[in-house]
Write a protein that holds these residues in place. Structure first.
Motif, mmCIF file in Angstrom:
data_model
loop_
_atom_site.group_PDB
_atom_site.id
_atom_site.type_symbol
_atom_site.label_atom_id
_atom_site.label_comp_id
_atom_site.label_asym_id
_atom_site.label_seq_id
_atom_site.Cartn_x
_atom_site.Cartn_y
_atom_site.Cartn_z
ATOM 1 N N HIS A 54 -43.307 -28.120 66.752
ATOM 2 C CA HIS A 54 -44.368 -29.494 66.304
ATOM 3 C C HIS A 54 -43.273 -30.831 66.324
ATOM 4 N N ALA A 55 -43.415 -31.680 66.613
ATOM 5 C CA ALA A 55 -41.998 -33.179 66.922
ATOM 6 C C ALA A 55 -41.171 -32.900 65.833
ATOM 7 N N GLU A 56 -41.290 -32.899 63.833
ATOM 8 C CA GLU A 56 -40.763 -32.750 63.517
ATOM 9 C C GLU A 56 -39.292 -31.859 63.522
ATOM 10 N N CYS A 79 -47.515 -31.910 59.140
ATOM 11 C CA CYS A 79 -48.603 -30.716 58.311
ATOM 12 C C CYS A 79 -48.361 -30.391 57.415
ATOM 13 N N LYS A 84 -49.945 -22.019 64.052
ATOM 14 C CA LYS A 84 -50.010 -21.861 64.981
ATOM 15 C C LYS A 84 -47.726 -21.592 64.746
ATOM 16 N N GLU A 106 -51.921 -38.163 58.795
ATOM 17 C CA GLU A 106 -52.767 -36.525 58.593
ATOM 18 C C GLU A 106 -54.492 -36.852 58.661
HETATM 19 C C1 AOF Z 1 -46.805 -32.371 62.737
HETATM 20 N N1 AOF Z 1 -46.514 -32.516 63.844
HETATM 21 O O1 AOF Z 1 -45.715 -32.490 65.742
HETATM 22 C C2 AOF Z 1 -48.120 -32.116 65.002
HETATM 23 C C3 AOF Z 1 -49.118 -32.001 63.619
HETATM 24 O O2 AOF Z 1 -51.970 -24.990 65.205
HETATM 25 P P1 AOF Z 1 -50.642 -25.576 64.790
HETATM 26 O O3 AOF Z 1 -49.403 -25.132 63.768
HETATM 27 O O4 AOF Z 1 -50.052 -26.506 65.956
HETATM 28 O O5 AOF Z 1 -51.343 -27.432 64.380
HETATM 29 C C4 AOF Z 1 -51.787 -27.846 64.655
HETATM 30 C C5 AOF Z 1 -52.229 -29.195 63.477
HETATM 31 O O6 AOF Z 1 -51.182 -29.433 63.052
HETATM 32 C C6 AOF Z 1 -53.236 -30.163 64.045
HETATM 33 O O7 AOF Z 1 -54.036 -30.267 64.309
HETATM 34 C C7 AOF Z 1 -53.267 -31.557 63.933
HETATM 35 O O8 AOF Z 1 -53.375 -32.012 62.241
HETATM 36 C C8 AOF Z 1 -50.942 -31.107 63.282
HETATM 37 N N2 AOF Z 1 -50.426 -31.489 64.524
HETATM 38 N N3 AOF Z 1 -48.709 -32.411 62.815
HETATM 39 O O9 AOF Z 1 -46.580 -32.390 61.330
HETATM 40 C C9 AOF Z 1 -46.800 -32.157 65.002
HETATM 41 N N4 AOF Z 1 -48.686 -32.374 66.720
#
Ligand code: AOF
Ligand code: ZN
Length: 364
Positions: A54-56, A79, A84, A106
């Motif tokens: 993820h971005a962070e 998140c 994943k 979120e």
């Molecule tokens: C974040 N930062 O850059 C993104 C987020 O399946 P995963 O683990 O990759 O989680 C995907 C979910 O996480 C996605 O549905 C959305 O709710 C969040 N995306 N969160 O902190 C990120 N791409």
């Protein structure tokens, strides 16, 4: 921290987020920036591809040193779930970040709670207002699936000045010019899936790729209630999903042996059921509907269109197949609202959205 500087940093985080593009689907595009007390940017990151960091996490990795005492701006609330990848909220706290600025909350149940977690760990979070419109736009597919558990639906059609999509015979006929065809392929690359009806497959033999632009070709989806599509058409080399009311038979076997996924519909017009399957089973966040007129009209009638895109070409046919196929006056539709107009050589691209369209995001 100076409010103006925070806004500049968040604007930068959104620029970073956009770099993700369709590679992150069905996840949202997210950007993050690590900065110090003077507002100097020390590291940047964005979610680059589905399943990746993820971005962070990317920003913290790019920082390459302890983040103790530094702040982070992130376009979406971090998140708080093991998906994943592990929760960003935990990683931010563990890294020693002292304050987190976010521009949107979120919206999914599985990932929400990041700001509450950070607060519980003594790390203040602050909502930065003013970016909701831009974020709800770039991540409109993500918000649609998060709220309604179905993909975003775009209807696209090329038509003449007098509103025809084909000559009376229905034969394939070039309507839009080269430039708008390029734009139509860009639209294809932006969507995860592309749908056509059986008539269009049989008559036009479309391949439904993005060959005029860079970008991934969308997953083909075919609506054919009685499975009247001809199995020798080119699109069947691209493992389409077929929606039909035909139950298992010799005919369904023919398509299965060609690599198609057959999905059962309860009735020929059950588009809501079909698009629910596209999200629930295939995680398709966006569907571009390219024709023909009947499929287009069904989506409009069932009020499932989130966006309608017309390419209007500068000539008249006088007679032909009309856009909505039939007498639309007997089915009055709520009017759409004009969203955007763009010129492509002598063609005009017009984008409409339903009047009730509201994809506004909320603050955490
Ligand atoms: C974040 N930062 O850059 C993104 C987020 O399946 P995963 O683990 O990759 O989680 C995907 C979910 O996480 C996605 O549905 C959305 O709710 C969040 N995306 N969160 O902190 C990120 N791409
Ligand atoms: Zn995350």
């Amino acid at each position: 921290m100076n409010e103006q500087r925070i806004r500049e940093i968040m604007a930068r985080a959104i620029v970073l987020a956009r770099n993700g593009g369709p590679a992150v689907y069905p996840n949202p595009m997210v950007g993050a920036v690590v900065f110090d007390e003077e507002g100097t940017i020390l590291a940047e990151g964005w979610h680059q591809r589905y399943g990746g960091d993820h971005a962070e996490i990317v920003a913290l990795k790019n920082l390459g040193r302890s983040a103790t005492g530094l702040s982070m701006a992130v376009t979406l609330e971090p998140c708080n779930h093991f998906g994943k990848t592990p929760p960003c909220s935990h990683a931010i706290a563990a890294a020693g970040i002292k304050k987190v600025y976010v521009a949107a909350s979120e919206p999914t149940e599985k990932a929400c709670g990041g700001c509450a977690y950070l607060s519980s760990r003594g790390i203040p979070t602050e909502f930065v207002p003013g970016f909701e419109k831009e974020l709800s736009e770039i991540n409109r597919f993500f918000y649609k699936t998060a709220r309604e558990k179905r993909p975003w639906i775009t209807l696209k059609m090329a038509l003449t000045m007098d509103g025809f999509i084909a000559p009376p015979t229905g034969d394939p006929f070039p309507i839009s010019g080269k430039q708008s065809q390029g734009e139509a392929h860009r639209l294809r690359a932006e969507h995860m899936a592309i749908a056509v009806g059986a008539g269009t497959v049989n008559r036009d033999d479309p391949i439904l790729t993005t060959r005029l632009v860079e970008g991934k070709s969308p997953q083909p989806v075919i609506f054919s209630a009685n499975l009247s599509v001809e199995p020798n058409r080119r699109v069947f080399d691209r493992s389409p999903i077929i929606f039909t009311t035909e139950s298992a038979s010799k005919r369904t076997d023919v398509f299965k042996s060609r690599g198609c996924r057959i999905e059962q519909l309860s009735s020929p017009t059950d588009l809501a059921g079909a698009i629910a399957i596209l999200w629930d089973k295939y995680r398709i966040n966006s569907l571009l509907v390219e024709g023909g007129a009947r499929l287009y009209r069904s989506f409009i009638e069932q009020q499932l269109a989130d966006e309608v895109v017309h390419f209007i070409a500068p000539f008249l046919l006088g007679e032909g197949i009309s856009l909505a196929g039939g007498d639309s006056s007997s089915h009055p539709m709520p009017p759409f609202r004009l969203h955007a107009i763009e010129r492509f050589d002598d063609d005009v691209k017009v984008v409409w959205r339903p009047p009730n369209y509201s994809n506004r995001i909320s603050s955490p």
